[in-house]
Design an enzyme around this catalytic site. Structure first.
Site, PDB file in Angstrom:
ATOM      1  N   SER A 144       0.732  -1.316   0.075  1.00  0.00           N
ATOM      2  CA  SER A 144       0.232  -0.177   0.059  1.00  0.00           C
ATOM      3  C   SER A 144       0.852   1.327   0.131  1.00  0.00           C
ATOM      4  O   SER A 144       0.186   2.505  -0.514  1.00  0.00           O
ATOM      5  CB  SER A 144      -0.996  -0.033   1.318  1.00  0.00           C
ATOM      6  OG  SER A 144      -0.155  -0.202   2.481  1.00  0.00           O
ATOM      7  N   HIS A 145       2.239   1.067   0.441  1.00  0.00           N
ATOM      8  CA  HIS A 145       2.963   2.269   0.333  1.00  0.00           C
ATOM      9  C   HIS A 145       4.149   2.291  -0.723  1.00  0.00           C
ATOM     10  O   HIS A 145       5.057   3.030  -0.679  1.00  0.00           O
ATOM     11  CB  HIS A 145       3.891   2.491   1.833  1.00  0.00           C
ATOM     12  CG  HIS A 145       2.582   3.109   2.905  1.00  0.00           C
ATOM     13  ND1 HIS A 145       2.025   2.250   3.147  1.00  0.00           N
ATOM     14  CD2 HIS A 145       2.842   4.059   3.572  1.00  0.00           C
ATOM     15  CE1 HIS A 145       1.159   2.971   4.309  1.00  0.00           C
ATOM     16  NE2 HIS A 145       1.843   3.918   4.367  1.00  0.00           N
ATOM     17  N   GLU A 160      -4.583   1.003   2.562  1.00  0.00           N
ATOM     18  CA  GLU A 160      -5.109  -0.283   2.300  1.00  0.00           C
ATOM     19  C   GLU A 160      -6.384  -0.152   1.637  1.00  0.00           C
ATOM     20  O   GLU A 160      -6.851  -1.099   0.816  1.00  0.00           O
ATOM     21  CB  GLU A 160      -5.073  -0.910   3.347  1.00  0.00           C
ATOM     22  CG  GLU A 160      -5.490  -2.568   3.518  1.00  0.00           C
ATOM     23  CD  GLU A 160      -4.964  -3.147   2.577  1.00  0.00           C
ATOM     24  OE1 GLU A 160      -5.394  -4.221   1.955  1.00  0.00           O
ATOM     25  OE2 GLU A 160      -3.427  -3.255   2.530  1.00  0.00           O
TER      26      GLU A 160
END
Length: 334
Positions: free
Chosen positions: A46-47, A188
């Site tokens: 997600s990053h 997320e």
């Protein structure tokens, strides 16, 4: 979703090329590219590459100044202040880092704040970096409002993560705790929205205050704080440090990290480092004993152990990435 395998070096290079093509300077792009690679290395998708098109869009539209030059000052011996100049957070943090670490070693404790900033990636990586310098690190970063107070519907604070990095006395980190004020990171939910997958029960409410499993409705509504009012309290703690103390805008006034609307977010970070030697002689032994008391209980997982396992695997085998996302980023490089 079709996946492909990439080396970590290839992930970093892809991000670097995309950001320089968008107009970022080489140094600024390199700092973001390294952060992106570290996220993919530790299995924090997600990053990772998911954010590269967003970063590139932000540079192109001016929401982030890709050629910004951070300004560092040190108004007190233990206080380092960085103006990110509406550029990426990553090079701004790097710009003040050496002064920050030196100040902590000299004074026993020091803090570094960053303002006119934006998304700083995985905050745990900054805490781990402090621990690797032999210091105890507490890192906070706030974000555009996405959490309403318990009983309310209007978001006031961001997911507002914090991270604690404890040194092991041998140049590494004995423990890295990284968590947000929300049940789950907002990125997320963004990831699931893009992949067309529902979110889990208890993650968010829609704009009317009703429980939802629809990520699109969640993004229009409010994330739920972990532990109810206690999680909201943690978010307020981070807000006071990373926004109010740093001189950044409040989460409720910051433009979104995703999308091109709203101008620069102008959010902030606050990092605090302690030199354990200034306070006690048995710090490393105490930390080792604490970690052992947790890890030696069968199937109990030490915070951060999942990331460490992913790191070992991905360093050895490479990372599995969304082929469609990679193709999209490749087009940004042209």
């Amino acid at each position: 979703m079709t996946e492909r395998t990439m080396t970590l070096a290839a992930v970093e290079q892809l991000c670097l090329r995309a950001l320089t093509a968008a107009g970022a300077s080489e140094d600024n792009a390199a700092a973001v590219a390294r952060s992106t690679m570290l996220a993919e290395r530790d299995g924090i998708r997600s990053h990772g590459l998911l954010y590269v098109p967003i970063y590139a869009d932000h540079v192109r539209c001016g929401k982030v100044d890709g050629k910004a030059r951070p300004a560092v000052s040190q108004p007190r011996p233990g206080a380092v202040v960085v103006d990110a100049a509406t550029g990426f957070a990553h090079p701004a943090i790097d710009a003040g880092w050496d002064r920050f670490i030196a100040a902590a070693r000299r004074n026993g404790v020091a803090a570094m704040t960053v303002f006119n900033s934006c998304n700083c990636g995985v905050v745990g990586h900054h805490a781990e970096r402090i621990a690797e310098a032999g210091l105890l690190g507490l890192c906070t970063t706030h974000a555009p409002a996405s959490i309403a107070p318990p009983g309310g519907r209007l978001p006031v604070i961001g997911t507002n993560p914090f991270a604690l990095g404890a040194p092991d006395g041998a140049g590494g980190a004995a423990l890295v705790l990284d968590q947000s004020a929300s049940v789950v990171a907002k990125s997320e939910i963004l990831l699931r929205s893009r992949e067309g997958r529902p979110i889990e029960p208890g993650w968010a409410i829609d704009e009317h205050g009703a429980d939802t499993l629809d990520p699109a409705a969640a993004l229009k509504g409010s994330m739920l704080p972990a532990g109810g009012h206690k999680g909201f309290g943690v978010g307020l703690l981070v807000e006071i440090l990373a926004s109010c103390l740093a001189g950044a805008v409040l989460s409720k006034d910051a433009s979104p990290f995703s999308g091109t609307a709203g101008g620069p977010p102008r959010t902030g970070q606050c990092f605090i480092a302690f030199d354990p030697r200034a306070f006690s002689t048995g710090f490393s032994h105490q930390v080792a004993s604490l970690v052992a008391a947790i890890a030696n209980q069968g199937d109990v997982r030490l915070p951060g152990s999942g990331r460490q396992a992913a790191r070992r695997r991905n360093e050895r085998e490479g990372v599995r990435v969304d082929a469609g996302l990679v193709d999209r980023i490749e087009t940004l490089c042209r």
